[in-house]
Structure formats: C-alpha cells, structure tokens
Design a protein around this motif. Structure first.
Motif, PDB file in Angstrom:
ATOM      1  N   ASN A  66       0.825  -1.202   0.000  1.00 37.01           N
ATOM      2  CA  ASN A  66       0.000   0.000   0.000  1.00 37.01           C
ATOM      3  C   ASN A  66       0.859   1.251   0.000  1.00 37.01           C
ATOM      4  N   ASN A  67       1.972   1.231   0.807  1.00 40.71           N
ATOM      5  CA  ASN A  67       2.829   2.402   0.847  1.00 40.71           C
ATOM      6  C   ASN A  67       3.558   2.607  -0.468  1.00 40.71           C
ATOM      7  N   GLU A  68       3.830   1.498  -1.192  1.00 41.96           N
ATOM      8  CA  GLU A  68       4.429   1.646  -2.521  1.00 41.96           C
ATOM      9  C   GLU A  68       3.469   2.387  -3.433  1.00 41.96           C
ATOM     10  N   ASN A  69       2.185   2.065  -3.284  1.00 46.99           N
ATOM     11  CA  ASN A  69       1.200   2.783  -4.079  1.00 46.99           C
ATOM     12  C   ASN A  69       1.157   4.255  -3.679  1.00 46.99           C
ATOM     13  N   ASN A  70       1.258   4.525  -2.343  1.00 47.62           N
ATOM     14  CA  ASN A  70       1.241   5.907  -1.878  1.00 47.62           C
ATOM     15  C   ASN A  70       2.424   6.695  -2.433  1.00 47.62           C
ATOM     16  N   LEU A  71       3.630   6.036  -2.484  1.00 44.40           N
ATOM     17  CA  LEU A  71       4.816   6.716  -3.000  1.00 44.40           C
ATOM     18  C   LEU A  71       4.622   7.143  -4.449  1.00 44.40           C
ATOM     19  N   MET A  72       3.809   6.403  -5.177  1.00 39.72           N
ATOM     20  CA  MET A  72       3.545   6.762  -6.569  1.00 39.72           C
ATOM     21  C   MET A  72       2.757   8.067  -6.650  1.00 39.72           C
ATOM     22  N   LEU A  73       1.941   8.359  -5.586  1.00 41.12           N
ATOM     23  CA  LEU A  73       1.148   9.580  -5.568  1.00 41.12           C
ATOM     24  C   LEU A  73       1.873  10.723  -4.874  1.00 41.12           C
ATOM     25  N   CYS A  74       2.937  10.417  -4.130  1.00 39.96           N
ATOM     26  CA  CYS A  74       3.660  11.439  -3.371  1.00 39.96           C
ATOM     27  C   CYS A  74       4.230  12.495  -4.322  1.00 39.96           C
ATOM     28  N   GLY A  75       3.960  13.764  -3.996  1.00 40.29           N
ATOM     29  CA  GLY A  75       4.455  14.860  -4.822  1.00 40.29           C
ATOM     30  C   GLY A  75       3.446  15.368  -5.827  1.00 40.29           C
ATOM     31  N   ASN A  76       2.195  14.848  -5.774  1.00 32.88           N
ATOM     32  CA  ASN A  76       1.184  15.280  -6.742  1.00 32.88           C
ATOM     33  C   ASN A  76       0.446  16.540  -6.308  1.00 32.88           C
ATOM     34  N   GLY A  77       0.862  17.115  -5.163  1.00 25.57           N
ATOM     35  CA  GLY A  77       0.277  18.387  -4.736  1.00 25.57           C
ATOM     36  C   GLY A  77      -0.995  18.267  -3.948  1.00 25.57           C
ATOM     37  N   GLN A  78      -1.389  17.061  -3.539  1.00 23.71           N
ATOM     38  CA  GLN A  78      -2.561  16.889  -2.691  1.00 23.71           C
ATOM     39  C   GLN A  78      -2.317  15.747  -1.718  1.00 23.71           C
ATOM     40  N   ILE A  79      -3.030  15.797  -0.583  1.00 28.81           N
ATOM     41  CA  ILE A  79      -2.860  14.779   0.449  1.00 28.81           C
ATOM     42  C   ILE A  79      -3.683  13.557   0.075  1.00 28.81           C
ATOM     43  N   ASP A  80      -3.006  12.421  -0.133  1.00 29.75           N
ATOM     44  CA  ASP A  80      -3.688  11.180  -0.462  1.00 29.75           C
ATOM     45  C   ASP A  80      -3.666  10.267   0.751  1.00 29.75           C
ATOM     46  N   ALA A  81      -4.470   9.194   0.700  1.00 25.41           N
ATOM     47  CA  ALA A  81      -4.541   8.258   1.809  1.00 25.41           C
ATOM     48  C   ALA A  81      -3.144   7.730   2.139  1.00 25.41           C
ATOM     49  N   GLY A  82      -2.800   7.720   3.443  1.00 22.85           N
ATOM     50  CA  GLY A  82      -1.499   7.225   3.875  1.00 22.85           C
ATOM     51  C   GLY A  82      -0.414   8.272   3.925  1.00 22.85           C
ATOM     52  N   GLU A  83      -0.706   9.523   3.502  1.00 23.41           N
ATOM     53  CA  GLU A  83       0.286  10.584   3.525  1.00 23.41           C
ATOM     54  C   GLU A  83       0.057  11.504   4.721  1.00 23.41           C
ATOM     55  N   ASN A  84       1.143  11.985   5.335  1.00 24.88           N
ATOM     56  CA  ASN A  84       1.059  13.005   6.369  1.00 24.88           C
ATOM     57  C   ASN A  84       1.181  14.402   5.777  1.00 24.88           C
TER      58      ASN A  84
END
Length: 537
Positions: A66-84
């Motif tokens: 799941n965190n690997e999936n979150n890392l794919m969204l990290c840096g997109n300019g919005q808070i996604d599930a699993g991000e602080n």
C-alpha cells in the motif's frame, strides 16, 4: 505515535532523576551540570532511538504494497490516503515540515518520516527532567533543583519565568477536535502551560477533518463540492464536463446536473426510432422508412414472382412469373387450390382461388384478404375491381360492395381509392373498434373513427401502434381531430409542412403520454396558434 514517544521519554527521564546521590561526585555542585549533560545525552540518545524506531517502521512501510502505491502519488500536490504531507505543496497546510517549533519551552519537537515519502510529521515529547538553562520548569521541580523555576511562586503575581501564579488554568482542553492539547509544567511551581497544536495529518478517526484533508483520505471529513476531489455522491469536482456531445448521430446526447452541485452526468441514448433527417439509420430501420439509410434493393423473396419494383425506385426485379391458375410460393409456381374469393379471409396464397392471387397479410387487414395485382378492372375476377393507392403504381383487386353488410367483420363499404378507377365502392379495412386517438393498435379495426381512422403501425416507427386520423387544422374547434386530440402539422400541414399531418392525443407533460411518446409543442404556421400532444420523440 506522539503519545508513545512522550511516555518513552518520560520513563527515561524518571530513571535519570532516580540516580543514587551517594555515588562519587554526586555531592559536587560542579557535577550537577554533568548530570544535566548526562540527561541531555540520554535525551539525545532517546530521540535517536525513537528516530531509529521510526526509521525501522518507515522501512517496513516502504516494503508494504500500500505504501508503494502511496509513493507513486507522493508529490502530486494533494494529500492522499497514507500521507502526512505532500512534497508537492510548497508551504502552508499539507506541506512537509522541516522543523517543529510550538513556542513551548517544555516540549521538544521532532520531525519524523521524510518529505521524499510524504511521511514527514511533527511529534512532540514533554521535558520532565529538572535541568537549568533550558527555559522549562517541569512538574516536580523547584527553584532549588531547576533555576528555570520561579523563586517567587505563590505571591499571586506572574513574575519573570512564571506562566501563571494563582491564576493557572485547570485544564488545557480547548474543546476543539482539530487541536492536540498538551499540558506542561504545573500550577504548584507557577509553570503550567497549555499548548494546543493544530492537527494537520489526515487519516485518523479522531473527530477532526484538517483543512488540507478530504473524504477520500480522512473518515472524519464529509464530501465538499469545490475541493477539486471527487468524493462519495459526486460525479465530478473541478473537472465537470461542459458538453456531452459524442459526435455520434445515432445517440441522443443529454447533460444533467450542474458543476456547482458536482453532479454533472452525461447520457448518450441510442436512437432506435426510424425517422428521416436526423443523420442516423438505426439498425432496425431501412430505406425508405428512414431516408438516412442507404437503399438496399429488395430480392426475390418467397411469394414474389414476376417483375416487382426493386424497392429503390430504380427498376424492377426479374423474378419470373406464373401461368394462370398458379401462384408464386417459395420461388415456385404452384397450382392454386384454395376456395377463397377476392376479399375473403386467408392465411396463405394457397387459400385464394383466383389465378395469380395472393393473400394480403397487412396487419390492418383483419383475417387476411385474398387479392391480386391489377392495372384495370378487367384484370380482376367478377365481383371485384382494381383499386389504386397511387396512379403511378399497380393496384390490387378488392371486393365490390353496396352496403356495409356486404363486408365481413373488420371491414366497411366505402370508396377507398377516392374514385381513382371508377365510382365502385369496395370492402376495405375500417375503424370499427373503440380505441381513441393516441391509443395502441395492431390494426385499424381496433380504432374508433370508421372509414377515416388510421392505425399507424409499429413497423412504421410508432411504438405499440397508434390510432389516429389525417388532419389539416391545428387550432381547437375548426380542426378535423376529435375532442381530446390535436393536429400536429398546423394549418394545411400537408402543403406547408411537407408531409402528412395527423391527430395526436392532447397532453400537458410527457407523463401524460404512453411509453415511446413525448409531449411535443407545435405552432400553427399561419396563425401562430400552439398545441401540445403526445408524438414521436
């Protein structure tokens, strides 16, 4: 995680405060700083240990799918599930912290996680050890053990180094679910201090929806139109379509909802009704019922012999012919063996006794109708004559009559072809039923209206069939339509409208109409009078 770190540091601090005073050097005032330094070293080690634990946890998280999936969204300019936080947000809510300062001398703020994985967050531990020079007077300390404590506590005046004196708060709870309430110091040494840190992390079921969070990443948030995030109950948000045109002539395109409600939706309904001029030829339609379809010439089908028209107005089919006394069945000429005369009921060509005759099975002809193609009256046997629907096409033989009782049920005696080939009347289908204008029908005999009634068949594009009349006037009182119905073509619709006008059932809304029909409004072309009736879409 914050509570665990606080308890962990608190436990280590209590151990440090419990050192044996009889150990060498413990009586030396100069060694007090060493003790404090030892505490500081322990605190640093504790923080390092906590960081090490966090690093291990973060390492485990990075291995988690799941965190690997979150890392794919990290840096997109919005808070996604699993991000602080999100490294794509430069400042303000949702940005990743570089340092953690809360203005409270009795708390130590530490950045955990990192911006690269959008896991950075501030966590705070409470200082519990008595240590001079750090600006903090923890609970249990005094001026004698910690020079940061006030020597004048209890005089009812807030002196330097005091946060309160006789007016200390009894609780730090600000009744705001979106703050983390921290109590440091104590009223006993005039150092009690409240810190209400805003909660910015998404995801916890803590009753708070931080301003940078939404329903997709925090269970405490509700759907909010306008936050550029599609949430439960929304079809769009910031990306709503402005047009639903799919550039397909065979779909009816419609748009519903509004961007302000985040509920815009498109419908592209396939067109199934055969109608000319809309650019569409539905799969169930063909030329000439729908002129948008390419004309496919007919073939010599069963029961067709001789040279019938090819269906496209460009010639005739050469399907052979049959001698007198025979009829065409399944591409073969067979001897007629029937006993039914012209106008009698039939179910197949074999039932008809006339040479070259056929059984007309048009749904309007109740029970079938024995007939024969003709051009002149002498082409038909005695007791019948040649009737025409058009002077440019061959006619067909129909039974002569003088009165209605000369005809069988479903037929009446009248001049069907309008004296095109003589004044003789013929037994023709008639509206002997009770179905009013707009009602469903499979044959004209079900409709009310006698010899002027018409059943517009389902095969002609009228769902379920429709009882009607031809008409010329659209305004009430002067038209040829019965009460409760209106003419859809306007005054002299046959001339000005370019096609036949017919009566339709009056309506107010489409709810008044049968399935397959909608409430349409028509304007009289000469007088501007408007009428509404249930017609094809």
């Amino acid at each position: 995680m914050t509570r665990a770190i606080i308890l962990f540091v608190l436990a280590l601090s209590l151990v440090a405060c419990g050192d044996d005073p009889k150990k060498p050097g413990s009586q030396n005032p100069n060694n007090a700083n060493n003790v404090n330094n030892a505490n500081n070293v322990n605190n640093v080690n504790n923080i390092n240990n906590v960081n090490n634990i966090n690093n291990v946890n973060n390492s485990n998280n990075l291995n988690n799918e799941n965190n690997e999936n979150n890392l794919m969204l990290c840096g997109n300019g919005q808070i996604d599930a699993g991000e602080n936080c999100d490294s794509g947000i430069p400042t303000g809510d949702g940005s990743c912290p570089n340092s953690c300062e809360d203005g409270n001398a009795c708390t130590v703020g530490t950045v955990t996680g990192n911006a690269a994985s959008c896991s950075a967050a501030c966590e705070y531990s409470i200082i519990t050890g008595c240590s001079a020079g750090d600006g903090c007077c923890p609970d249990g300390c005094s001026f004698e053990t910690d020079s940061d404590c006030s020597p004048t506590c209890g005089n009812g005046t807030v002196d330097d180094g005091e946060t309160c004196d006789g007016n200390c708060p009894t609780t730090c709870n600000d009744n705001n679910a979106c703050t983390s309430d921290i109590t440091t110091g104590s009223a006993a040494n005039c150092s009690l201090q409240c810190t209400n840190m805003p909660i910015t992390a998404c995801g916890a079921a803590d009753g708070c929806c931080p301003s940078n969070c939404n329903q997709t990443n925090d269970p405490d948030c509700t759907a909010e139109c306008g936050n550029n995030t599609v949430e439960a109950g929304e079809t769009c948000d910031g990306n709503c379509p402005t047009s639903c045109v799919d550039n397909n002539a065979c779909t009816a395109d419609a748009i519903a909802g509004s961007p302000s409600m985040c509920n815009v939706s498109c419908s592209n309904t396939p067109i199934t009704v055969c109608q000319s001029g809309d650019g569409c030829c539905p799969s169930n339609c063909s030329y000439p019922t729908d002129l948008d379809c390419t004309c496919m010439p007919l073939t010599c089908q069963a029961n067709q012999c001789g040279t019938p028209p090819n269906g496209c107005g460009t010639g005739n089919l050469n399907c052979g012919g049959c001698p007198v006394g025979q009829s065409c069945q399944n591409f073969q000429c067979v001897v007629n063996q029937g006993t039914s005369d012209i106008g009698d009921a039939c179910s197949s060509d074999n039932d008809c006794s006339t040479a070259g005759g056929f059984c007309g099975t048009n749904p309007n002809f109740l029970g079938g109708y024995c007939s024969k193609e003709c051009f002149f009256d002498n082409d038909c046997p005695s007791g019948s004559h040649c009737a025409f629907e058009s002077q440019t096409e061959a006619g067909f033989c129909m039974s002569n009559c003088i009165a209605d009782n000369d005809c069988r049920t479903g037929y009446e005696c009248y001049n069907t072809d309008g004296d095109q080939n003589g004044p003789t009347n013929e037994c023709s289908p008639s509206g002997i039923g009770s179905v009013p204008v707009g009602g469903a029908c499979t044959g004209v005999y079900q409709c009310d209206g006698g010899t002027t009634a018409i059943c517009a068949l389902a095969s002609s594009g009228f769902p379920g069939g429709m009882c009607t009349f031809e008409c010329q006037f659209s305004f009430p009182g002067l038209g040829s339509c019965p009460a409760g119905s209106v003419c859809n073509g306007g005054l002299l619709g046959n001339v000005l409208g370019g096609g036949s006008a017919y009566c339709i059932d009056e309506c107010t809304t489409s709810l008044d109409c049968r399935q397959g029909y909608v409430c349409q409004t028509y304007t009289d072309p000469l007088f501007g009078t408007t009428v509404t009736g249930c017609d094809l879409p």
